[in-house]
Write a protein that holds these residues in place. Sequence first.
Motif, PDB file in Angstrom:
ATOM      1  N   GLN A 186       0.849  -1.190   0.000  1.00 48.08           N
ATOM      2  CA  GLN A 186       0.000   0.000   0.000  1.00 48.08           C
ATOM      3  C   GLN A 186       0.884   1.240   0.000  1.00 48.08           C
ATOM      4  N   TYR A 187       0.582   2.167  -0.896  1.00 51.24           N
ATOM      5  CA  TYR A 187       1.304   3.443  -0.906  1.00 51.24           C
ATOM      6  C   TYR A 187       0.431   4.507  -0.258  1.00 51.24           C
ATOM      7  N   LEU A 188       1.017   5.257   0.666  1.00 47.50           N
ATOM      8  CA  LEU A 188       0.316   6.349   1.334  1.00 47.50           C
ATOM      9  C   LEU A 188       1.124   7.630   1.161  1.00 47.50           C
ATOM     10  N   SER A 189       0.513   8.637   0.581  1.00 47.03           N
ATOM     11  CA  SER A 189       1.179   9.930   0.463  1.00 47.03           C
ATOM     12  C   SER A 189       1.145  10.638   1.816  1.00 47.03           C
ATOM     13  N   VAL A 190       1.940  11.684   1.942  1.00 49.01           N
ATOM     14  CA  VAL A 190       1.913  12.482   3.170  1.00 49.01           C
ATOM     15  C   VAL A 190       0.514  13.044   3.387  1.00 49.01           C
ATOM     16  N   GLU A 191      -0.140  13.454   2.304  1.00 52.38           N
ATOM     17  CA  GLU A 191      -1.500  13.989   2.411  1.00 52.38           C
ATOM     18  C   GLU A 191      -2.475  12.927   2.911  1.00 52.38           C
ATOM     19  N   ASP A 192      -2.318  11.679   2.443  1.00 48.50           N
ATOM     20  CA  ASP A 192      -3.176  10.585   2.919  1.00 48.50           C
ATOM     21  C   ASP A 192      -3.014  10.390   4.425  1.00 48.50           C
ATOM     22  N   MET A 193      -1.771  10.366   4.876  1.00 49.20           N
ATOM     23  CA  MET A 193      -1.515  10.166   6.303  1.00 49.20           C
ATOM     24  C   MET A 193      -2.040  11.337   7.122  1.00 49.20           C
ATOM     25  N   ASP A 194      -1.879  12.556   6.603  1.00 50.85           N
ATOM     26  CA  ASP A 194      -2.398  13.731   7.310  1.00 50.85           C
ATOM     27  C   ASP A 194      -3.906  13.623   7.512  1.00 50.85           C
ATOM     28  N   THR A 195      -4.613  13.205   6.474  1.00 51.96           N
ATOM     29  CA  THR A 195      -6.070  13.093   6.556  1.00 51.96           C
ATOM     30  C   THR A 195      -6.480  12.038   7.573  1.00 51.96           C
ATOM     31  N   MET A 196      -5.790  10.904   7.582  1.00 54.84           N
ATOM     32  CA  MET A 196      -6.115   9.841   8.539  1.00 54.84           C
ATOM     33  C   MET A 196      -5.814  10.259   9.973  1.00 54.84           C
ATOM     34  N   LEU A 197      -4.708  10.966  10.161  1.00 58.29           N
ATOM     35  CA  LEU A 197      -4.268  11.318  11.511  1.00 58.29           C
ATOM     36  C   LEU A 197      -4.940  12.571  12.057  1.00 58.29           C
ATOM     37  N   PHE A 198      -5.048  13.603  11.213  1.00 56.08           N
ATOM     38  CA  PHE A 198      -5.438  14.919  11.709  1.00 56.08           C
ATOM     39  C   PHE A 198      -6.688  15.501  11.042  1.00 56.08           C
ATOM     40  N   GLY A 199      -7.164  14.863   9.987  1.00 51.74           N
ATOM     41  CA  GLY A 199      -8.369  15.351   9.323  1.00 51.74           C
ATOM     42  C   GLY A 199      -8.114  16.095   8.037  1.00 51.74           C
ATOM     43  N   SER A 200      -6.917  16.675   7.880  1.00 53.43           N
ATOM     44  CA  SER A 200      -6.597  17.398   6.653  1.00 53.43           C
ATOM     45  C   SER A 200      -5.093  17.597   6.547  1.00 53.43           C
ATOM     46  N   HIS A 201      -4.648  17.915   5.336  1.00 55.67           N
ATOM     47  CA  HIS A 201      -3.223  18.168   5.115  1.00 55.67           C
ATOM     48  C   HIS A 201      -2.780  19.438   5.834  1.00 55.67           C
TER      49      HIS A 201
END
Length: 248
Positions: A186-201
């Motif tokens: 699975q590839y996760l961009s920084v933006e993907d991780m930001d959304t999962m962790l904090f709600g938005s980039h």
Amino acid sequence: MLTPGSIRINYDKTTETYAFDSSKGPDAHDKFGVEKKNVLMWMGTMLEKFLTLRPKIFNTLLKQSTGNINPDDRAQVPKEEAYQYSTSRNFVMRSQLDCVDKRLPGTGVFDIKTRATLAVRHDRLNVKQASAYTIIKQHGLFESFEREIYDLVRSAMIKYNFQARIGNMAGIFLAYHNTAKILGFQYLSVEDMDTMLFGSHLAGNRVFDKCIGILDMLAENIVKDWPRKVRLINLECALTLLIWHADH
């Protein structure tokens, strides 16, 4: 409940600089001073080589290849790692770089992360039995990619996110495994991780900046209170941040 975090602060008299290193406790090294590693650390190191080297080159690292190694092939194993450095007000931070793909945005650099399954992570002393646990579906409480990513968000993803930011990377490439075989990618961009962790980039950028700011502030106070000293620092955050130290 989270346990207190520990860091070791080393002081270099020659350059008059401090280095903040991880501290894994008094039992982290064997009698020869070599760091002890668990199966997840060994698998991570091995799989990183497996995924980044050509098969012929990787085979030279295998134990069964001893005595039957082509010197030219072995010479192609990288002897040094690549790093990207970032700075804050008081720190120089380092992040190891693994791969690059021009199809990705920005620098195109991404990090490889190997992620053992739920059963292996929670029972590392019984890896052989835990390796029978596999991923067979997309959703569900067990044996699913949904459960693996859910646990990742609640644990290591914030570390992966910060590492990617420090290294100016586009994202991370996850390899799920049970120590016996690789189960998926699975590839996760920084933006993907930001959304999962904090709600938005945007929120991710703010959290990272605030955390580095807190680290800068802590460093200034620690160095001010214990100048030119080697210290083992323990930090615990409940309603307030507690810091205690010991000579080391």
